[in-house]
Write an enzyme that holds these catalytic residues in place. Structure first.
Site, short mmCIF file in Angstrom:
data_model
loop_
_atom_site.label_atom_id
_atom_site.label_comp_id
_atom_site.label_asym_id
_atom_site.label_seq_id
_atom_site.Cartn_x
_atom_site.Cartn_y
_atom_site.Cartn_z
CD GLU A 77 -29.84 37.29 -1.95
OE1 GLU A 77 -30.72 36.42 -2.06
OE2 GLU A 77 -30.11 38.46 -1.65
NE ARG A 124 -34.70 39.83 -7.96
CZ ARG A 124 -34.09 40.89 -7.45
NH1 ARG A 124 -33.72 41.90 -8.23
NH2 ARG A 124 -33.81 40.96 -6.16
CD GLU A 147 -27.33 40.57 -3.47
OE1 GLU A 147 -28.01 41.46 -4.01
OE2 GLU A 147 -27.59 40.10 -2.34
P1 ADP Z 1 -31.87 39.22 1.60
O1 ADP Z 1 -32.10 38.17 0.56
O2 ADP Z 1 -32.89 39.18 2.70
O3 ADP Z 1 -31.65 40.59 1.03
P2 ADP Z 1 -28.97 38.78 1.92
O4 ADP Z 1 -28.38 37.48 2.24
O5 ADP Z 1 -28.82 39.30 0.52
O6 ADP Z 1 -30.53 38.79 2.36
O7 ADP Z 1 -28.39 39.88 2.91
C1 ADP Z 1 -28.86 41.19 2.91
C2 ADP Z 1 -27.92 42.07 3.69
O8 ADP Z 1 -27.77 41.59 5.03
C3 ADP Z 1 -26.50 42.10 3.14
O9 ADP Z 1 -26.35 43.05 2.10
C4 ADP Z 1 -25.74 42.50 4.38
O10 ADP Z 1 -25.92 43.88 4.62
C5 ADP Z 1 -26.44 41.76 5.49
N1 ADP Z 1 -25.81 40.43 5.75
C6 ADP Z 1 -26.15 39.24 5.19
N2 ADP Z 1 -25.36 38.23 5.63
C7 ADP Z 1 -24.49 38.79 6.52
C8 ADP Z 1 -23.40 38.27 7.33
N3 ADP Z 1 -23.06 36.99 7.34
N4 ADP Z 1 -22.73 39.16 8.11
C9 ADP Z 1 -23.07 40.47 8.14
N5 ADP Z 1 -24.08 41.01 7.40
C10 ADP Z 1 -24.78 40.19 6.60
#
Ligand code: ADP
Length: 447
Positions: free
Chosen positions: A287, A291, A275
């Site tokens: 991340e 899976r 992602e």
């Molecule tokens: P989780 O594992 O809780 O889903 P992620 O790291 O995948 O967390 O992030 C989920 C969502 O949060 C992303 O799709 C995005 O919308 C937002 N997000 C995460 N990191 C950032 C960042 N550095 N800046 C802006 N939005 C973020």
């Protein structure tokens, strides 16, 4: 090849896996809680075992009960599906210790990517661009303040053990940092039992772009293009599309190839997703999900590849039957996640489905385990159906999606179907002009 696979999950994803197994001539074992005794995933499986009472901690997360069900039924492999035990490295390890195959990556890779701080360090080493921020965990407020000053505000405090958007707090300026830092730690502690956090620059208008990969761990690795999952509510995906309307061919090739090289370097096997946030032509890794993902069917629609079948083949020791050159992207696909929730308040709406009519026709796929007369239990995730529509062009896909949403009937409970009907008629969605904050603004405006 395996003869019998135990599916350690429920609902639509359990059916999805059952379908792949039966098409390969593999028989299936369903496991279920007492709340799911009459569920479709149990009815369709060749065998089933009750593994505990309704709460998932006592059933779908009950490792001893799942492993003994596998032994009892003589299964050769376990597919964990999505959620529940799918990213539990210890479970993957125990499955193998019991002499069964785990249909997923190695427990080492699950563990490595499950800790987000460790994952970011690994991603950097693998040559993936990451969001600027702390190198590893932040252990004090003073440290957070120094790093935030360096990265520039706004910043985001994120939980190392994070998932589902929990334990994330934005600080727009130094005056907000201390409380954001403390709140993120407290929330992380409560949700994950681990208060380790890290800091990232908060991107203001990014899109969420993720690359589907598939590898055999024997030198075979492909990417299946990207999915745009920017339409989110509370960091949860609502509607996804493949390919992204925002990327050009050069960017697509660049991020796909970067992801592919990274998983080759890792020696990864099975399906996975990298992602990224995408802003102003740049990608930043956030991340890796080790899976299958809920939105995998849109990648299947544009490539013709059955991801679950390939996961099973790879787990049985086979190599991928195609290379990157064999993969072409055909047309456009969109998935709507239909939840048993009120379309405006999002209050959960379990209960009896009085009537169910799924849409059909060319290019329409519905992945769901519901039926008329089915009672949606209150104990689990609210996702009850995925509507996946494919068209030769994005426009054809959206026209078809509108038609399919008109046809679809789920009565007796509240669902998010009306939200999707409005969404696919919005000019910004039609133009593909949205970022990760768009949906919440849009919902705020319509009240
Ligand atoms: P989780 O594992 O809780 O889903 P992620 O790291 O995948 O967390 O992030 C989920 C969502 O949060 C992303 O799709 C995005 O919308 C937002 N997000 C995460 N990191 C950032 C960042 N550095 N800046 C802006 N939005 C973020």
């Amino acid at each position: 090849m395996f003869e019998k696979v135990l599916i350690a999950n429920r609902g639509e994803i359990a059916l999805r896996i059952h379908r792949a197994c039966h098409e390969m001539g593999i028989s299936t074992v369903a496991v279920h809680s007492t709340a799911d005794a009459d569920a479709m995933h149990v009815r369709l499986a060749d065998e089933s075992v009750c593994i505990g009472p309704p709460p998932s901690s006592k059933s779908y997360l009950n490792i001893p009960a799942i492993l003994s069900s596998a032994t009892l039924t003589g299964a050769d492999a376990i597919h964990p599906g999505v959620g529940f035990l799918s990213e539990n490295a210890r479970f993957a390890e125990m499955v193998e210790e019991h002499g069964l195959a785990f249909i997923g990556p190695s427990s080492e890779h699950i563990a490595m990517m499950g800790d987000k701080v460790q994952a970011k360090v690994a991603a950097k080493e693998l040559g993936l661009p990451v969001v600027p921020g702390s190198e590893g965990a932040v252990t004090s407020y003073e440290e957070a303040r120094a790093i935030a000053k360096d990265a520039g505000y706004p910043v985001l405090i994120k939980a190392s053990a994070g998932g589902g958007g929990r334990g994330m707090k934005v600080a727009n300026s130094e005056s907000e940092l201390e409380s954001a830092y403390r709140m993120a730690r407290n929330e992380a502690k409560a949700a994950f039992g681990n208060d380790e956090v890290y800091l990232e620059k908060y991107l203001q208008k990014p899109r969420h772009i993720e690359v589907q990969i598939l590898a055999d761990g024997k030198g075979g690795a492909v990417h299946m293009g990207e999915r745009d999952c920017s339409l989110q509510r509370r960091h949860q995906k609502v509607l996804e599309e493949a390919l992204s309307p925002a990327l050009n061919a050069e960017e697509r090739h660049r991020i796909g190839e970067t992801a592919r090289q990274a998983i080759l370097k890792m020696g990864y096997h099975s399906a996975g997703t990298l992602e990224f946030l995408y802003e102003d032509g740049e990608f930043f890794f956030i991340e890796m999900n080790t899976r299958l993902q809920v939105e995998h069917p849109i990648s299947e629609a544009i490539t013709g590849i059955d991801l679950v079948r390939e996961q099973i083949r790879v787990a049985a020791g086979h190599t991928l039957p195609f290379t990157q050159e064999d993969i072409t992207f055909s047309g456009h696909a969109v998935e709507c996640r239909i939840n048993a929730e009120h379309p405006k308040t999002f209050a959960p709406s379990p209960g009896l489905i009085k009537e169910y009519h799924p849409p059909g026709g060319l290019g329409v796929r519905v992945d769901s385990a519901i039926f008329g007369g089915y009672r949606v239990p209150p104990h689990y995730d609210s996702l009850i159906a995925k509507l996946i529509v494919h068209g030769q062009t994005r426009n054809e896909c959206l026209m078809r999606l509108r038609r399919a949403l008109e046809e679809m009937v789920i009565e007796g409970i509240d669902t998010t179907l009306p939200l999707h009907r409005d969404l696919v008629n919005d000019p910004d969605v039609i133009n593909g002009d949205y970022d990760i904050h768009w949906l919440e603004h849009w919902m705020g405006e319509r009240g």
